[in-house]
Design a protein around this motif. Structure first.
Motif, PDB file in Angstrom:
ATOM      1  N   GLU A  41     -18.674  63.004 141.507  1.00  0.00           N
ATOM      2  CA  GLU A  41     -17.403  62.374 141.221  1.00  0.00           C
ATOM      3  C   GLU A  41     -17.122  61.877 139.735  1.00  0.00           C
ATOM      4  O   GLU A  41     -16.192  61.873 139.414  1.00  0.00           O
ATOM      5  CB  GLU A  41     -17.417  60.964 142.462  1.00  0.00           C
ATOM      6  N   GLN A  42     -18.312  61.391 139.016  1.00  0.00           N
ATOM      7  CA  GLN A  42     -18.091  60.988 137.869  1.00  0.00           C
ATOM      8  C   GLN A  42     -17.707  62.119 136.867  1.00  0.00           C
ATOM      9  O   GLN A  42     -17.311  61.753 135.931  1.00  0.00           O
ATOM     10  CB  GLN A  42     -19.321  60.462 137.420  1.00  0.00           C
ATOM     11  N   LYS A  43     -18.062  63.310 137.329  1.00  0.00           N
ATOM     12  CA  LYS A  43     -17.524  64.564 136.504  1.00  0.00           C
ATOM     13  C   LYS A  43     -16.111  65.054 137.003  1.00  0.00           C
ATOM     14  O   LYS A  43     -15.607  66.052 136.509  1.00  0.00           O
ATOM     15  CB  LYS A  43     -18.539  65.570 136.377  1.00  0.00           C
ATOM     16  N   GLY A  44     -15.687  64.360 137.942  1.00  0.00           N
ATOM     17  CA  GLY A  44     -14.441  64.874 138.309  1.00  0.00           C
ATOM     18  C   GLY A  44     -14.149  65.791 139.383  1.00  0.00           C
ATOM     19  O   GLY A  44     -13.230  66.080 139.761  1.00  0.00           O
ATOM     20  N   TYR A  45     -15.400  65.928 140.286  1.00  0.00           N
ATOM     21  CA  TYR A  45     -15.307  66.800 141.353  1.00  0.00           C
ATOM     22  C   TYR A  45     -15.576  65.704 142.548  1.00  0.00           C
ATOM     23  O   TYR A  45     -16.176  64.918 142.843  1.00  0.00           O
ATOM     24  CB  TYR A  45     -16.603  67.734 141.257  1.00  0.00           C
ATOM     25  N   GLN A  46     -14.582  66.404 143.563  1.00  0.00           N
ATOM     26  CA  GLN A  46     -14.819  65.951 144.911  1.00  0.00           C
ATOM     27  C   GLN A  46     -15.568  66.799 145.652  1.00  0.00           C
ATOM     28  O   GLN A  46     -15.887  68.251 145.322  1.00  0.00           O
ATOM     29  CB  GLN A  46     -13.378  66.020 145.753  1.00  0.00           C
ATOM     30  N   LEU A  47     -16.168  66.542 146.688  1.00  0.00           N
ATOM     31  CA  LEU A  47     -17.094  67.568 147.604  1.00  0.00           C
ATOM     32  C   LEU A  47     -15.855  68.742 148.212  1.00  0.00           C
ATOM     33  O   LEU A  47     -16.570  69.766 148.311  1.00  0.00           O
ATOM     34  CB  LEU A  47     -17.654  67.147 148.739  1.00  0.00           C
ATOM     35  N   THR A  48     -14.771  68.563 148.354  1.00  0.00           N
ATOM     36  CA  THR A  48     -13.737  69.808 148.789  1.00  0.00           C
ATOM     37  C   THR A  48     -13.744  70.602 147.464  1.00  0.00           C
ATOM     38  O   THR A  48     -13.137  71.714 147.653  1.00  0.00           O
ATOM     39  CB  THR A  48     -12.424  69.047 148.854  1.00  0.00           C
ATOM     40  N   ASP A  49     -14.148  70.464 146.330  1.00  0.00           N
ATOM     41  CA  ASP A  49     -14.302  71.450 145.304  1.00  0.00           C
ATOM     42  C   ASP A  49     -15.613  72.305 145.471  1.00  0.00           C
ATOM     43  O   ASP A  49     -15.653  73.152 144.669  1.00  0.00           O
ATOM     44  CB  ASP A  49     -14.531  70.703 144.021  1.00  0.00           C
ATOM     45  N   ILE A  50     -16.549  71.669 146.280  1.00  0.00           N
ATOM     46  CA  ILE A  50     -17.740  72.692 146.099  1.00  0.00           C
ATOM     47  C   ILE A  50     -17.670  73.461 147.719  1.00  0.00           C
ATOM     48  O   ILE A  50     -17.449  73.194 148.684  1.00  0.00           O
ATOM     49  CB  ILE A  50     -18.955  71.627 146.514  1.00  0.00           C
ATOM     50  N   HIS A  51     -17.790  74.700 147.385  1.00  0.00           N
ATOM     51  CA  HIS A  51     -17.879  75.915 148.418  1.00  0.00           C
ATOM     52  C   HIS A  51     -19.142  76.516 148.676  1.00  0.00           C
ATOM     53  O   HIS A  51     -19.221  77.139 149.686  1.00  0.00           O
ATOM     54  CB  HIS A  51     -16.665  76.652 148.401  1.00  0.00           C
ATOM     55  N   ASN A  52     -19.941  76.509 147.354  1.00  0.00           N
ATOM     56  CA  ASN A  52     -21.247  77.283 147.519  1.00  0.00           C
ATOM     57  C   ASN A  52     -22.231  76.618 146.875  1.00  0.00           C
ATOM     58  O   ASN A  52     -22.290  75.946 146.119  1.00  0.00           O
ATOM     59  CB  ASN A  52     -21.137  78.709 146.593  1.00  0.00           C
ATOM     60  N   ILE A  53     -23.349  76.493 147.586  1.00  0.00           N
ATOM     61  CA  ILE A  53     -24.542  75.707 147.275  1.00  0.00           C
ATOM     62  C   ILE A  53     -26.043  76.591 147.303  1.00  0.00           C
ATOM     63  O   ILE A  53     -26.100  77.308 148.459  1.00  0.00           O
ATOM     64  CB  ILE A  53     -24.748  74.577 147.944  1.00  0.00           C
ATOM     65  N   PHE A  54     -26.679  76.575 146.236  1.00  0.00           N
ATOM     66  CA  PHE A  54     -27.980  77.303 146.366  1.00  0.00           C
ATOM     67  C   PHE A  54     -29.158  76.301 146.117  1.00  0.00           C
ATOM     68  O   PHE A  54     -29.006  75.575 145.385  1.00  0.00           O
ATOM     69  CB  PHE A  54     -28.145  78.381 145.076  1.00  0.00           C
ATOM     70  N   ILE A  55     -29.990  76.241 147.202  1.00  0.00           N
ATOM     71  CA  ILE A  55     -31.205  75.429 147.139  1.00  0.00           C
ATOM     72  C   ILE A  55     -32.218  75.936 146.704  1.00  0.00           C
ATOM     73  O   ILE A  55     -32.754  77.226 147.420  1.00  0.00           O
ATOM     74  CB  ILE A  55     -31.314  74.529 148.531  1.00  0.00           C
ATOM     75  N   LEU A  76     -15.333  64.867 156.785  1.00  0.00           N
ATOM     76  CA  LEU A  76     -13.812  65.624 156.267  1.00  0.00           C
ATOM     77  C   LEU A  76     -13.530  66.800 157.382  1.00  0.00           C
ATOM     78  O   LEU A  76     -12.198  67.139 157.632  1.00  0.00           O
ATOM     79  CB  LEU A  76     -14.165  66.243 154.895  1.00  0.00           C
ATOM     80  N   PHE A  77     -14.544  67.604 157.980  1.00  0.00           N
ATOM     81  CA  PHE A  77     -14.329  68.742 158.548  1.00  0.00           C
ATOM     82  C   PHE A  77     -13.604  67.864 160.044  1.00  0.00           C
ATOM     83  O   PHE A  77     -12.903  68.486 160.686  1.00  0.00           O
ATOM     84  CB  PHE A  77     -15.682  69.282 159.346  1.00  0.00           C
ATOM     85  N   ARG A  78     -14.101  66.851 160.314  1.00  0.00           N
ATOM     86  CA  ARG A  78     -13.575  66.166 161.590  1.00  0.00           C
ATOM     87  C   ARG A  78     -12.097  65.699 161.430  1.00  0.00           C
ATOM     88  O   ARG A  78     -11.294  65.746 162.427  1.00  0.00           O
ATOM     89  CB  ARG A  78     -14.357  64.920 161.663  1.00  0.00           C
ATOM     90  N   LYS A  79     -12.006  65.488 160.142  1.00  0.00           N
ATOM     91  CA  LYS A  79     -10.340  65.305 159.981  1.00  0.00           C
ATOM     92  C   LYS A  79      -9.437  66.457 159.865  1.00  0.00           C
ATOM     93  O   LYS A  79      -8.535  66.098 159.276  1.00  0.00           O
ATOM     94  CB  LYS A  79     -10.348  64.376 158.816  1.00  0.00           C
ATOM     95  N   GLY A  80      -9.994  67.498 159.847  1.00  0.00           N
ATOM     96  CA  GLY A  80      -9.485  68.635 159.696  1.00  0.00           C
ATOM     97  C   GLY A  80      -9.571  69.552 158.687  1.00  0.00           C
ATOM     98  O   GLY A  80      -8.778  70.613 158.482  1.00  0.00           O
ATOM     99  N   TYR A  81     -10.153  69.346 157.533  1.00  0.00           N
ATOM    100  CA  TYR A  81     -10.738  70.039 156.294  1.00  0.00           C
ATOM    101  C   TYR A  81     -11.461  71.286 157.068  1.00  0.00           C
ATOM    102  O   TYR A  81     -12.187  71.394 157.849  1.00  0.00           O
ATOM    103  CB  TYR A  81     -11.510  69.323 155.532  1.00  0.00           C
ATOM    104  N   LYS A  82     -10.729  72.568 156.532  1.00  0.00           N
ATOM    105  CA  LYS A  82     -11.118  73.667 157.086  1.00  0.00           C
ATOM    106  C   LYS A  82     -11.933  74.817 155.976  1.00  0.00           C
ATOM    107  O   LYS A  82     -12.215  75.886 156.467  1.00  0.00           O
ATOM    108  CB  LYS A  82      -9.876  74.345 157.648  1.00  0.00           C
ATOM    109  N   GLU A  83     -11.880  74.356 154.785  1.00  0.00           N
ATOM    110  CA  GLU A  83     -12.516  75.242 153.800  1.00  0.00           C
ATOM    111  C   GLU A  83     -13.907  75.428 154.113  1.00  0.00           C
ATOM    112  O   GLU A  83     -14.635  74.575 154.440  1.00  0.00           O
ATOM    113  CB  GLU A  83     -12.292  74.844 152.329  1.00  0.00           C
ATOM    114  N   ALA A  84     -14.517  76.799 153.839  1.00  0.00           N
ATOM    115  CA  ALA A  84     -15.959  77.114 154.173  1.00  0.00           C
ATOM    116  C   ALA A  84     -17.171  76.440 153.081  1.00  0.00           C
ATOM    117  O   ALA A  84     -16.771  76.174 152.121  1.00  0.00           O
ATOM    118  CB  ALA A  84     -15.933  78.637 154.091  1.00  0.00           C
ATOM    119  N   LEU A  85     -18.086  75.992 153.619  1.00  0.00           N
ATOM    120  CA  LEU A  85     -19.192  75.544 152.784  1.00  0.00           C
ATOM    121  C   LEU A  85     -20.450  76.599 152.995  1.00  0.00           C
ATOM    122  O   LEU A  85     -20.833  76.603 154.265  1.00  0.00           O
ATOM    123  CB  LEU A  85     -19.704  74.114 153.192  1.00  0.00           C
TER     124      LEU A  85
END
Ligand code: ZN
Length: 261
Positions: A41-55, A76-85
């Motif tokens: 968030e400090q760098k201007g990103y919301q979690l809705t901007d993240i669609h791909n994570i590598f661990i 967010l998914f519960r409130k209807g957010y639909k984009e893939a993670l």
């Protein structure tokens, strides 16, 4: 760089970063705590901007931040957010992620995660297209399944290799030769080796990394996963590195942006 510290730091966040190509991004590791959300968030990103994570592996300082991401995004998914993670990781990490979120999150959130988050279990040398770019994931040590790195060609044609948080072993040297950008851990300065004992933890000093990567003609060496007692880490690490490495050295601070030009 959302964090540049090692696994037990107080003044830095654990090493993790967002790799961005102008259109999409890949979050690489998540650190160990809720600061992952704060730093994004400090760098201007919301979690809705993240669609791909590598661990990269299932140590606390790389995987546990993911639980905070899942906790927030399941709401967010519960409130209807639909984009893939999508989460990309090896088998060991897949098991750990599932065990953790099933154990610590409420049933309603677990259901949302099961329905909306795709975990892709990686094989050694698997190529995956993420954010329109081809990324090759590879096992750091062939006998163990613990730590994965990756390589990719950036859209300017330069090769970037990420090696996770363990000292590089010589079996990977062919792969690293002439790399344009190499991301390698460097725990402490050479003079601090007796204090921090990096070699016992499969970590390196700045000097030990630089000697090897200089022989491989790496063009830009990015050093991270450091200890956190110095206020002027960038200067101290850069000065030591320059004695043993002839090309460009980058020692980022937390929240610093690196332009891969
Ligand atoms: Zn680590």
């Amino acid at each position: 760089m959302l964090g540049t510290g090692h696994g037990f730091v107080f003044n830095l966040y654990n090493t993790c970063f967002l790799l961005e190509n102008g259109k999409e991004n890949l979050l690489v590791d998540t650190g160990g705590g809720i600061e992952i959300v704060k730093n994004l968030e400090q760098k201007g990103y919301q979690l809705t901007d993240i669609h791909n994570i590598f661990i990269s592996h299932c140590h606390t300082d790389h995987i546990l931040g993911l639980i905070w991401i899942l906790k927030r995004i399941s709401g967010l998914f519960r409130k209807g957010y639909k984009e893939a993670l999508n989460i990309y990781c090896n088998e060991e990490v897949t098991k750990a992620i599932k065990n953790i979120y099933i154990s610590v999150l409420p049933k309603s959130k677990i259901k949302e995660i099961d329905e909306n988050v795709k975990i892709h279990t990686l094989n050694d040398e698997e190529t995956v297209e993420i954010a329109g770019e081809k990324i090759i994931f590879f096992k750091k040590k062939k006998k163990k399944n613990q730590l994965y790195g990756f390589e990719t060609i950036l859209n300017n044609g330069k090769k970037l290799i990420f090696l996770g948080d363990e000292t590089c072993n010589p079996t990977l040297y062919d792969r690293l030769k002439d790399a344009d950008y190499l991301m390698h851990e460097a725990f402490c300065l050479d003079s601090e080796e007796k204090i921090f004992k990096p070699y016992e933890k499969h970590h390196s000093t700045v000097k030990s990394v630089c000697i090897e990567m200089d022989k491989l003609n790496v063009k830009n060496l990015i050093l991270f996963h450091t200890e956190d007692t110095h206020k002027n880490k960038k200067d101290l690490y850069t000065n030591e590195a320059k004695k043993y490495f002839k090309n460009n050295i980058i020692v980022p601070e937390d929240l610093e942006e690196i332009i891969l030009k």
